[in-house]
Design an enzyme around this catalytic site. Structure first.
Site: not given
Ligand code: NDP
Length: 479
Positions: A383, A173, A248
């Site tokens: 982030e 996906k 990741e």
């Protein structure tokens, strides 16, 4: 443009016939529909993959390799078309898609086509007991690959290529925000002669189609790239099912600049490591620490260079900074500018929404440099994943190492110095998975790729990922 799922070698509509609008970041217009797939679509994809696995997993490695090489060639033959699609879907400058994203997608297939022919396992002679042990490395079966929107085809193929090279079949996906090049890949797989069902692409929302892949009891491994919070959700869904997991995740990477560096090279590269792809690369060095003696000069030169970056439509060859990926993401990044200011950060340039003539609804903003006096602020710890960097001076190696290691993330770091001993000390002591010295994002696909702490679990790249996508089985023979 109607995007369909690619299952068992065919383009098909989602079973429940639900669709999601696909937006063009450059002008904010809806320009296509993508399937809002559900667990039912994932099930059909799984069945196709399971059936294809029987023959794909026993195909000689050289045959698999040839197909992957053809696929790499086909991606290169279609470079222009794929790059334009990537740029339209994601907002990135088309020149970046042409020089980085699409060439790398081809390279991913070519690299793993070769790597699988060199992959080997171990044997151990058990001296004194007259036995030999050897390890088989067998494909897992059906695996799930879930990828984000920032480097769409680049990261999608970074997972799929090793998975199928190792003999697995895949239910994949892409991000629902950038589905277009993954959709186009289906047709190229067919032309390359990839047997039906080896790669199945299901489009849709992460919390629905993505979650269904993660929760599928017979999809035995998940390779995921995306945000840290999503990674945590995936880990908790996968743990009770005892799946193999490769995660990741996000980063908040330090870019540490010592006064003895090669200044010109550092400045050019720091411009790229800060703002390439609108700063939407997990490896971007979003926290810049500069040794005190160099700080004022760096501040002037860097801000000057940033103010000269061209913000514009992604199709314009002169554009350095294209559109951010979505309206929501633009709002999130702009919110961080306000947060940074409230926390006492000084905005040295950028950080504003930009209107490009003729494309008023596009998601553009000017790249921002924020001077901070403490590393404790949110702009320095969380982030942001956009064209925003913080800058801050430091006095000693010890001080900067301490600050660099203080965040929850540990993906990559960049160090600028010409002192060999310092290079060695710093690269040993810094907490992350990848260290670049006097360069940034120079990639050799044989190397382990990934992070520590909240940046992820496991490594991609080279033989590391081929180990992930295979199960070791020990065979002990007594003679
Ligand atoms: P997300 O975590 O939101 O999404 C990544 C993918 O996971 C998308 O396909 C998404 O679908 C899907 N997803 C979302 N929720 C679930 C779920 N519950 N189960 C299964 N799949 C799910 O990340 P973004 O797409 O926003 O990408 C940006 C993030 O990716 C940043 O944090 C960045 O640092 C990280 N990243 C990490 C890299 C690395 O190598 N470490 C490289 C590149 C990016 P949908 O889009 O529909 O939500």
């Amino acid at each position: 443009m109607i995007i369909q799922n690619f299952i068992n070698g065919q383009y098909v509509d989602p079973i429940a016939d639900g669709w999601i609008d696909n937006y063009c970041p450059a002008d904010g217009e809806v320009y296509g529909k993508i399937p809002d797939s559900s667990a039912d679509d994932v099930e059909v994809a799984y069945i196709a993959a399971r059936s294809a696995f029987k023959s794909w997993s026993i195909l000689p490695v050289e045959e698999r390799s040839k197909i992957l090489l053809r696929l790499a060639d086909l991606i290169e033959d279609n470079l222009e078309r794929l790059a334009e699609a990537e740029s339209e879907d994601n907002g990135k400058p088309v020149k970046l898609a042409k020089t980085v994203d699409i060439p790398r997608a081809a390279q991913n297939f070519r690299f793993f086509a070769h790597a699988i022919t060199q992959f080997s396992s171990e044997s151990h002679e058990t001296v004194g007991l007259d036995a030999i042990n050897y390890t088989l490395r067998q494909p897992i079966g059906v695996v799930g690959c879930i990828s984000p929107w920032n480097l769409p085809l680049y990261l999608f193929t970074w997972k799929i290529a090793p998975a199928i090279a190792a003999g697995n079949c895949v239910v994949a996906k892409p991000s629902e925000i950038t589905p277009l090049t993954a959709h186009m890949l289906g047709e190229l797989c067919d032309k390359a002669g990839l047997p039906s069902g080896v790669l199945n692409i299901v489009h849709g929302y992460g919390h629905k189609a993505g979650q269904a892949i993660v929760e599928h009891p017979d999809i035995k491994a998940i390779s995921f790239t995306g945000g840290t919070q999503t990674g945590a959700k995936i880990a908790s869904a996968a743990a009770p099912l005892f799946k193999k997991l490769s995660l990741e995740l996000g980063g908040k990477n330090p870019n540490i600049i010592f006064a003895d560096c090669d200044y010109k090279n550092m400045l050019e590269t720091t411009l790229r490591s800060s703002f390439a792809n609108q700063g939407q690369i997990c490896l971007c060095g979003s926290r810049i620490f500069i040794e005190q003696d160099l700080y004022e000069q760096f501040k002037i030169d860097f801000v000057d260079r940033v103010e000269n970056l061209q913000i514009g439509h992604p199709n314009d060859e002169n554009t350095d900074i294209g559109a951010l990926v979505s309206s929501d993401h633009l709002d999130k990044v702009l919110d961080y500018i306000e947060i940074a200011k409230e926390e006492g950060g000084k905005l040295l340039c950028g950080g504003e929404r930009v209107i490009i003539k003729g494309f008023d609804q596009g998601y553009y903003m000017s790249p921002a440099v924020i001077e901070v006096s403490t590393d404790e602020c949110r702009a320095n710890r969380e982030e942001i994943f956009g064209p925003v960097v913080t800058i801050m001076p430091f006095k000693s190696e010890e001080e900067v190492l301490n600050i660099a290691n203080k965040v929850d993330y540990g993906l990559s770091a960049t160090i600028w110095t010409n002192d060999l001993n310092r290079t060695m000390r710093m690269s040993h002591a810094i907490h992350c998975g990848i260290v670049w010295v006097n360069t940034w994002m120079l990639r050799d696909l044989r190397t382990p790729f990934g992070g520590i702490k909240n940046s992820g679990v496991g490594r991609e790249g080279g033989f590391e990922v081929l180990r992930f996508f295979t199960e070791p089985k020990n065979v002990c023979i007594k003679y």
